[in-house]
Design a protein around this motif. Structure first.
Motif, PDB file in Angstrom:
ATOM      1  N   MET A   1       0.848  -1.197   0.000  1.00  9.99           N
ATOM      2  CA  MET A   1       0.000   0.000   0.000  1.00  9.99           C
ATOM      3  C   MET A   1       0.881   1.244   0.000  1.00  9.99           C
ATOM      4  N   PRO A   2       0.464   2.289  -0.712  1.00  9.37           N
ATOM      5  CA  PRO A   2       1.273   3.507  -0.772  1.00  9.37           C
ATOM      6  C   PRO A   2       1.212   4.308   0.515  1.00  9.37           C
ATOM      7  N   ILE A   3       2.203   5.185   0.664  1.00  7.68           N
ATOM      8  CA  ILE A   3       2.180   6.097   1.799  1.00  7.68           C
ATOM      9  C   ILE A   3       1.775   7.486   1.319  1.00  7.68           C
ATOM     10  N   LEU A   4       1.314   8.279   2.263  1.00  2.00           N
ATOM     11  CA  LEU A   4       0.942   9.655   2.002  1.00  2.00           C
ATOM     12  C   LEU A   4       1.543  10.486   3.133  1.00  2.00           C
ATOM     13  N   ILE A   5       2.376  11.451   2.787  1.00  6.87           N
ATOM     14  CA  ILE A   5       3.043  12.297   3.779  1.00  6.87           C
ATOM     15  C   ILE A   5       2.610  13.737   3.557  1.00  6.87           C
ATOM     16  N   GLY A   6       2.218  14.403   4.634  1.00  7.72           N
ATOM     17  CA  GLY A   6       1.864  15.817   4.570  1.00  7.72           C
ATOM     18  C   GLY A   6       2.716  16.616   5.534  1.00  7.72           C
ATOM     19  N   THR A   7       3.141  17.816   5.136  1.00  7.43           N
ATOM     20  CA  THR A   7       3.975  18.653   5.996  1.00  7.43           C
ATOM     21  C   THR A   7       3.437  20.077   6.074  1.00  7.43           C
ATOM     22  N   ASP A   8       3.702  20.711   7.204  1.00  6.17           N
ATOM     23  CA  ASP A   8       3.380  22.139   7.350  1.00  6.17           C
ATOM     24  C   ASP A   8       4.111  22.664   8.580  1.00  6.17           C
ATOM     25  N   GLU A   9       4.036  23.979   8.771  1.00  3.78           N
ATOM     26  CA  GLU A   9       4.771  24.613   9.872  1.00  3.78           C
ATOM     27  C   GLU A   9       3.886  25.598  10.621  1.00  3.78           C
ATOM     28  N   ALA A  10       4.388  26.018  11.786  1.00  2.00           N
ATOM     29  CA  ALA A  10       3.794  27.116  12.542  1.00  2.00           C
ATOM     30  C   ALA A  10       4.941  27.931  13.124  1.00  2.00           C
ATOM     31  N   GLY A  11       4.808  29.260  13.083  1.00  2.00           N
ATOM     32  CA  GLY A  11       5.826  30.116  13.665  1.00  2.00           C
ATOM     33  C   GLY A  11       6.894  30.564  12.704  1.00  2.00           C
ATOM     34  N   TYR A  12       6.593  30.607  11.417  1.00  3.14           N
ATOM     35  CA  TYR A  12       7.581  31.047  10.435  1.00  3.14           C
ATOM     36  C   TYR A  12       7.821  32.560  10.521  1.00  3.14           C
ATOM     37  N   GLY A  13       6.772  33.322  10.834  1.00  3.94           N
ATOM     38  CA  GLY A  13       6.862  34.779  10.813  1.00  3.94           C
ATOM     39  C   GLY A  13       7.265  35.474  12.097  1.00  3.94           C
ATOM     40  N   PRO A  14       7.051  34.902  13.283  1.00  2.00           N
ATOM     41  CA  PRO A  14       7.316  35.616  14.535  1.00  2.00           C
ATOM     42  C   PRO A  14       8.794  35.907  14.800  1.00  2.00           C
ATOM     43  N   ASN A  15       9.022  36.873  15.711  1.00  2.00           N
ATOM     44  CA  ASN A  15      10.361  37.143  16.217  1.00  2.00           C
ATOM     45  C   ASN A  15      10.646  36.398  17.518  1.00  2.00           C
ATOM     46  N   LEU A  16       9.611  35.953  18.197  1.00  2.00           N
ATOM     47  CA  LEU A  16       9.762  35.247  19.467  1.00  2.00           C
ATOM     48  C   LEU A  16       9.199  33.839  19.352  1.00  2.00           C
ATOM     49  N   GLY A  17       9.798  32.925  20.092  1.00  2.00           N
ATOM     50  CA  GLY A  17       9.313  31.548  20.096  1.00  2.00           C
ATOM     51  C   GLY A  17       9.889  30.734  18.959  1.00  2.00           C
ATOM     52  N   PRO A  18       9.633  29.424  18.989  1.00  2.00           N
ATOM     53  CA  PRO A  18      10.243  28.530  18.011  1.00  2.00           C
ATOM     54  C   PRO A  18       9.499  28.473  16.687  1.00  2.00           C
ATOM     55  N   LEU A  19      10.211  28.036  15.672  1.00  2.00           N
ATOM     56  CA  LEU A  19       9.613  27.567  14.423  1.00  2.00           C
ATOM     57  C   LEU A  19       9.375  26.069  14.592  1.00  2.00           C
ATOM     58  N   VAL A  20       8.156  25.614  14.342  1.00  2.00           N
ATOM     59  CA  VAL A  20       7.826  24.197  14.479  1.00  2.00           C
ATOM     60  C   VAL A  20       7.344  23.667  13.128  1.00  2.00           C
ATOM     61  N   ILE A  21       7.972  22.614  12.662  1.00  2.00           N
ATOM     62  CA  ILE A  21       7.626  21.985  11.375  1.00  2.00           C
ATOM     63  C   ILE A  21       7.243  20.541  11.674  1.00  2.00           C
ATOM     64  N   THR A  22       6.197  20.056  11.020  1.00  2.00           N
ATOM     65  CA  THR A  22       5.716  18.702  11.291  1.00  2.00           C
ATOM     66  C   THR A  22       5.423  17.964   9.991  1.00  2.00           C
ATOM     67  N   ALA A  23       5.683  16.662  10.003  1.00  2.00           N
ATOM     68  CA  ALA A  23       5.279  15.762   8.922  1.00  2.00           C
ATOM     69  C   ALA A  23       4.412  14.658   9.505  1.00  2.00           C
ATOM     70  N   THR A  24       3.311  14.368   8.845  1.00  2.00           N
ATOM     71  CA  THR A  24       2.489  13.220   9.228  1.00  2.00           C
ATOM     72  C   THR A  24       2.564  12.193   8.107  1.00  2.00           C
ATOM     73  N   SER A  25       2.722  10.928   8.482  1.00  2.00           N
ATOM     74  CA  SER A  25       2.888   9.846   7.506  1.00  2.00           C
ATOM     75  C   SER A  25       1.746   8.852   7.649  1.00  2.00           C
ATOM     76  N   TRP A  26       1.140   8.483   6.530  1.00  2.00           N
ATOM     77  CA  TRP A  26      -0.032   7.608   6.502  1.00  2.00           C
ATOM     78  C   TRP A  26       0.178   6.475   5.501  1.00  2.00           C
ATOM     79  N   THR A  27      -0.439   5.351   5.770  1.00  2.00           N
ATOM     80  CA  THR A  27      -0.598   4.302   4.769  1.00  2.00           C
ATOM     81  C   THR A  27      -2.045   4.328   4.309  1.00  2.00           C
ATOM     82  N   VAL A  28      -2.254   4.337   3.000  1.00  2.00           N
ATOM     83  CA  VAL A  28      -3.600   4.487   2.440  1.00  2.00           C
ATOM     84  C   VAL A  28      -3.829   3.434   1.363  1.00  2.00           C
ATOM     85  N   PRO A  29      -5.086   3.153   1.018  1.00  2.00           N
ATOM     86  CA  PRO A  29      -5.363   2.182  -0.048  1.00  2.00           C
ATOM     87  C   PRO A  29      -4.853   2.665  -1.400  1.00  2.00           C
TER      88      PRO A  29
END
Length: 317
Positions: A1-29
């Motif tokens: 079965m194929p995989i499906l990966i999606g990515t996105d981030e939060a905090g790219y624009g701020p001057n304070l706090g972290p940049l957080v990037i995430t990937a989610t990985s799925w197996t789909v029909p």
């Protein structure tokens, strides 16, 4: 079965706090279009604010949560999905280590406001309701032959962020490289040869990604199929890459956006709690440019007294 990966981030624009990037990985029909995931999970997931407590709101994180709303819908959905992979964490430092790996711990501990016990989670969701929701979610996924394989994040705190931007030249380059490193981590976690689709939200004004993909995948040949404003697409072996605008319209990207947002928000709560313990009347901040300047002006004297230099918390770009 194929995989499906999606990515996105939060905090790219701020001057304070972290940049957080995430990937989610799925197996789909086989032959399941990524857009069809929503219809497969309608018994448990809603792309709009749900009118039933039995539904999880999943969508662009900015639509699920903003400063005028409770964090509960965001937290409830994120923790329900994460509970498919591991037990619900009790603090943000445990959650960060679980989804980011060992590199998270050292950078987290170097920040003065992260000294001591991590911020307790959940902060708003009813933890007693999570097991039942997790079981309904698991059953729905199994009934549709869908599996959440992994959720991986990269949390880039300000000191490292500034160093990486200085080395790379632009913060866009840092975002793209970290994103594709997460994709590689997802594919490396699968034992068999990987085939499937990777969908990423476009990174600023960038339209070309083939060199970045090659760098993340051992200089394999990258076949370019399309490069344009709305979509840039590529193929590496049996893995298709698609960088597109409004990618959060797809569930794997939306969940990545929400996990990134949730982790950043809790870390910012801890950041604000520390500074408010020093200055009780201090107004908290989300870290975005205009308010970040106000916040720094308010804490500058106290930071000096605590021997906390500005570069420890201020992102230069």
């Amino acid at each position: 079965m194929p995989i499906l990966i999606g990515t996105d981030e939060a905090g790219y624009g701020p001057n304070l706090g972290p940049l957080v990037i995430t990937a989610t990985s799925w197996t789909v029909p086989d032959n399941l279009d990524p857009a069809e995931l929503w219809s497969c999970l309608t018994d448990v997931v809603s792309n709009e604010p749900p009118n039933s407590p039995d539904l999880l709101h999943v969508g662009d994180s900015k639509q699920v949560y903003n400063s005028g709303r409770s964090i509960e819908p965001l937290e409830r959905s994120v923790l329900a999905f994460l509970s498919l992979l591991r037990e619900t964490p009790q603090t943000i430092d445990i959650l960060g280590a679980e989804i980011s790996g060992r590199e998270f711990g050292d950078a987290y501990a170097e920040e003065p406001w992260n000294d001591g016990n991590g911020f307790a989670v959940p902060v708003a969701a009813n933890v007693e309701q999570l097991p039942a929701m997790q079981e309904r979610l698991r059953s729905c996924l199994e009934a549709n032959s869908i599996r959440l394989n992994a959720v991986f994040s990269r949390v880039v705190f300000p000191v490292e962020f500034n160093r990486l931007v200085d080395e790379a030249g632009t913060k866009g380059q840092v975002l793209s490289a970290a994103t594709l490193a997460l994709v590689r981590r997802c594919t490396d976690a699968i034992a068999e040869p990987v085939r499937g689709t990777v969908v990423c939200d476009k990174h600023g004004g960038r339209n070309r990604y083939d060199g970045l993909i090659a760098q993340a995948f051992d200089d394999q040949f990258v076949f370019r199929t399309r490069e344009s404003g709305p979509i840039s697409s590529y193929r590496v072996g049996e893995l298709q890459f698609c960088f597109r605008t409004k990618a959060e319209q797809l569930l794997p990207v939306a969940l990545a956006s929400m996990v990134s947002k949730y982790v950043r928000e809790i870390l910012m709560m801890q950041f604000n709690e520390f500074w408010q313990s020093q200055l009780p009347s201090l107004k908290p901040t989300k870290g975005y440019p205009t308010d970040a300047k106000r916040f720094w002006q308010d804490i500058a004297g106290t930071a000096r007294d605590l021997q906390i230099e500005k570069h420890r918390l201020w992102r230069q770009r």
